[in-house]
Write an enzyme that holds these catalytic residues in place. Structure first.
Site, PDB file in Angstrom:
ATOM      1  N   TYR A   1     -13.290   6.403 -14.645  1.00 19.48           N
ATOM      2  CA  TYR A   1     -13.117   5.269 -13.729  1.00 19.48           C
ATOM      3  C   TYR A   1     -13.644   3.986 -14.365  1.00 19.48           C
ATOM      4  O   TYR A   1     -12.971   2.940 -14.352  1.00 19.48           O
ATOM      5  CB  TYR A   1     -13.845   5.540 -12.408  1.00 19.48           C
ATOM      6  CG  TYR A   1     -13.851   4.348 -11.467  1.00 19.48           C
ATOM      7  CD1 TYR A   1     -12.687   3.961 -10.809  1.00 19.48           C
ATOM      8  CD2 TYR A   1     -15.010   3.606 -11.251  1.00 19.48           C
ATOM      9  CE1 TYR A   1     -12.677   2.857  -9.959  1.00 19.48           C
ATOM     10  CE2 TYR A   1     -15.009   2.504 -10.410  1.00 19.48           C
ATOM     11  CZ  TYR A   1     -13.835   2.137  -9.760  1.00 19.48           C
ATOM     12  OH  TYR A   1     -13.831   1.043  -8.933  1.00 19.48           O
TER      13      TYR A   1
ATOM     14  N   ASP B   1       4.232   1.766  -4.235  1.00 19.52           N
ATOM     15  CA  ASP B   1       3.221   2.199  -5.200  1.00 19.52           C
ATOM     16  C   ASP B   1       3.183   1.240  -6.382  1.00 19.52           C
ATOM     17  O   ASP B   1       4.227   0.908  -6.945  1.00 19.52           O
ATOM     18  CB  ASP B   1       3.601   3.615  -5.675  1.00 19.52           C
ATOM     19  CG  ASP B   1       2.446   4.340  -6.346  1.00 19.52           C
ATOM     20  OD1 ASP B   1       1.830   3.744  -7.257  1.00 19.52           O
ATOM     21  OD2 ASP B   1       2.183   5.497  -5.978  1.00 19.52           O
TER      22      ASP B   1
ATOM     23  N   ASP C   1       0.847  -1.198   0.000  1.00 22.47           N
ATOM     24  CA  ASP C   1       0.000   0.000   0.000  1.00 22.47           C
ATOM     25  C   ASP C   1       0.880   1.245   0.000  1.00 22.47           C
ATOM     26  O   ASP C   1       1.950   1.250   0.617  1.00 22.47           O
ATOM     27  CB  ASP C   1      -0.926   0.013   1.228  1.00 22.47           C
ATOM     28  CG  ASP C   1      -2.227   0.763   0.964  1.00 22.47           C
ATOM     29  OD1 ASP C   1      -2.166   1.973   0.663  1.00 22.47           O
ATOM     30  OD2 ASP C   1      -3.291   0.133   1.050  1.00 22.47           O
TER      31      ASP C   1
ATOM     32  N   THR D   1      -4.947   6.343  -0.276  1.00 16.03           N
ATOM     33  CA  THR D   1      -6.318   6.272   0.258  1.00 16.03           C
ATOM     34  C   THR D   1      -6.417   5.246   1.387  1.00 16.03           C
ATOM     35  O   THR D   1      -7.315   5.309   2.206  1.00 16.03           O
ATOM     36  CB  THR D   1      -7.356   5.918  -0.841  1.00 16.03           C
ATOM     37  OG1 THR D   1      -6.989   4.672  -1.440  1.00 16.03           O
ATOM     38  CG2 THR D   1      -7.401   6.985  -1.923  1.00 16.03           C
ATOM     39  N   GLY D   2      -5.483   4.288   1.438  1.00 11.55           N
ATOM     40  CA  GLY D   2      -5.440   3.334   2.560  1.00 11.55           C
ATOM     41  C   GLY D   2      -5.001   4.043   3.829  1.00 11.55           C
ATOM     42  O   GLY D   2      -4.385   5.105   3.776  1.00 11.55           O
TER      43      GLY D   2
END
Length: 331
Positions: free
Chosen positions: A154, A66, A41, A45-46
């Site tokens: 998205y 990443d 991670d 956003t985590g």
């Protein structure tokens, strides 16, 4: 749930986005079942607090990195048996505001992971697909082989993921399973920020006696899916041995529709058990969001037939558990 759960103790499993909402729930479940878990991670956003409880576990390894960096992906995939690829930039509105970053993470990052999986000879690549792939298709319920045109950047990225997975299977004989998640909710889902999902956001607003804002008239409906159902199907996707079940895409949902107006009513009713004055809070209505699909409702027959998926949580049962968690964590 499955006769072969003991087999998980033999496996080393990489969860990308493992500190995120879905990823951290997967890490927790796999560790409880005795699997060795690597979490990758970058904490964009985590959240660290989602994985604090695992850091002392000898079966757990955290790699901070990443997926846009191929070297990081290669390192994370070393000696791994299965990959659960959850790392992505979610949110339709975010992708409309920033399509380039969404593309880099969701497509370039996905491709990096596929290459790393190929090079490391990982057994199986199980990835988070999305119900957004159904796009402008008006058919209900949604069946896997009938999709429309994407309505957001998205949705484009998540459809491209499916195409890449199929090509990598045909070209390099990699085994993949795509899981088209339908509006997942539950513990660890962040209620804060511009791109927060509707359920945690509404719960937080109602707890604080604030009026939840519904985009549109509240008639849009979703196949809201409790996190434990998602954990179940990921484990089934690891353990399935039927070759016909591999290199497929599956709907992951409850198979029931709830409108946003119905959702507010259920949330108010269940939260009123903790604080009766919440039943007096009324929603306000705003404009419809660009890129939103009006209705989503999944046909889950394929997942039931090929993966033995059997969702244990209806929307109401899942909301009861989620509300209890948020009440304890937001108050």
């Amino acid at each position: 749930m499955h006769p072969n759960l003991e087999k998980l103790k033999e496996y080393k499993i990489l969860v990308t986005g493992g500190a995120g909402f879905i990823g951290s729930n997967l890490c927790e479940a796999l560790l409880k079942l005795g699997a060795e878990v690597i979490c990758l991670d970058n904490f964009s956003t985590g959240r660290k607090e989602n994985i604090y409880g695992f850091l002392g576990n000898p079966l757990f390894t955290l790699i901070e990195g990443d997926i846009r960096d191929l070297k990081v992906c290669q390192e994370a995939c070393k000696n791994v048996d299965f990959v659960l690829h959850e790392a992505a930039l979610g949110s339709v509105p975010r992708s409309i505001e920033n399509p380039i970053t969404t593309n880099k993470v969701n497509i370039d990052g996905f491709l990096n992971m596929l290459v790393a999986v190929k090079n490391s000879k990982v057994n199986r690549f199980i990835y988070a697909a999305s119900s957004s792939t159904y796009g402008d298709s008006t058919e209900l319920p949604k069946t896997e082989d009938k999709i429309g045109k994407p309505l957001s950047p998205y949705a484009v990225t998540k459809y491209v993921n499916e195409l890449y997975a199929e090509v990598f299977h045909k070209t390099y004989q990699i085994n993949t399973i795509g899981l088209r998640y339908f509006n997942v909710f539950g513990k660890h889902q962040n209620p804060n920020g511009a791109y927060a999902a509707v359920i945690p956001k509404f719960i937080q607003q109602l707890i604080h006696k604030e009026s939840p804002v519904i985009n549109g008239d509240g008639s849009f409906s979703r196949d809201f899916t409790y996190i434990d159902n998602v954990v179940q199907i990921n484990i089934l996707a690891i353990l399935v041995e039927n070759p016909a079940a591999l290199n497929q895409v599956y709907n992951v949902a409850c198979g029931e529709r709830t409108t946003l107006n119905q959702l507010i009513s259920i949330l108010k009713e269940k939260l009123a058990a903790f604080d009766s004055s919440i039943s007096e809070v009324t929603p306000t209505y705003g404009p419809t969001r660009m890129g939103d699909i009006p209705h989503s409702n999944a046909n889950i027959a394929k997942a039931k037939n090929l993966l033995q998926y059997n969702p244990q949580f209806t929307v109401k049962k899942g909301l009861k558990k989620a509300i209890s968690w948020y009440w304890n964590n937001l108050n």
